[in-house]
Scaffold this active site. Sequence first.
Site, PDB file in Angstrom:
ATOM      1  N   VAL A 183      54.427   0.039  43.398  1.00 35.52           N
ATOM      2  CA  VAL A 183      53.346  -0.904  44.220  1.00 35.52           C
ATOM      3  C   VAL A 183      52.986  -0.270  45.464  1.00 35.52           C
ATOM      4  O   VAL A 183      51.738   0.003  45.649  1.00 35.52           O
ATOM      5  CB  VAL A 183      53.705  -2.184  43.909  1.00 35.52           C
ATOM      6  N   ALA A 225      50.677   2.697  44.749  1.00 35.17           N
ATOM      7  CA  ALA A 225      49.401   2.318  44.500  1.00 35.17           C
ATOM      8  C   ALA A 225      48.656   1.834  45.501  1.00 35.17           C
ATOM      9  O   ALA A 225      47.314   1.839  45.762  1.00 35.17           O
ATOM     10  CB  ALA A 225      49.482   1.451  42.987  1.00 35.17           C
ATOM     11  N   GLU A 226      49.053   0.875  46.348  1.00 31.16           N
ATOM     12  CA  GLU A 226      48.561   0.120  47.157  1.00 31.16           C
ATOM     13  C   GLU A 226      48.298   1.155  48.765  1.00 31.16           C
ATOM     14  O   GLU A 226      47.195   0.611  49.318  1.00 31.16           O
ATOM     15  CB  GLU A 226      49.382  -1.286  47.626  1.00 31.16           C
ATOM     16  N   SER A 227      48.985   1.637  49.144  1.00 30.87           N
ATOM     17  CA  SER A 227      48.695   2.046  50.428  1.00 30.87           C
ATOM     18  C   SER A 227      49.242   3.804  50.347  1.00 30.87           C
ATOM     19  O   SER A 227      49.038   4.287  51.706  1.00 30.87           O
ATOM     20  CB  SER A 227      49.596   1.481  51.333  1.00 30.87           C
ATOM     21  N   TYR A 241      44.145  -0.796  38.329  1.00 30.27           N
ATOM     22  CA  TYR A 241      45.263  -0.867  39.275  1.00 30.27           C
ATOM     23  C   TYR A 241      46.426  -1.001  38.395  1.00 30.27           C
ATOM     24  O   TYR A 241      47.614  -0.132  38.505  1.00 30.27           O
ATOM     25  CB  TYR A 241      44.872  -1.888  39.922  1.00 30.27           C
TER      26      TYR A 241
END
Length: 143
Positions: free
Chosen positions: A39, A42-44, A129
């Site tokens: 996560v 993928a997020e940052s 995502y």
Amino acid sequence: MNSVQARTRRFKAGTDVYDNIILKAAGAFGVDHALIKAVIHAESSFDPNAVSGKGARGLMQIMPQNDASLNISNPFDPSQNIMGGTRYLKRMLIRYNEKLTLALAAYNAGPSTVDKYNEIPPYEETQTYIQRVMALYSRYKSS
């Protein structure tokens, strides 16, 4: 060293730099460390100062309105962000009976959107995502 080498080196170091915090969050909330890492990736892309166009902040891209309920006073602090983001991810896993794709859809698009459709929302961004997190999760699980 050229800038591409510098970026590559910084990124490679970045994938492991938060492992101690990730393991602590995994233990505290009962969430697989490989999922938390996927996560974050993928997020940052492991950038603790990341801010999305919608205002989500930090490693796990926490929206400001969620800070208080997740015990976050500084979303750019890696420890607070990872602990808060993992707490939120665990809430989504509980809410959707450990159905990982629904929990990830809720993490990305919000639980009200998942509830509205009673399934993964028909949004390309959310579907992409989920695929990305699942691929990263598989990679981190096997490493």
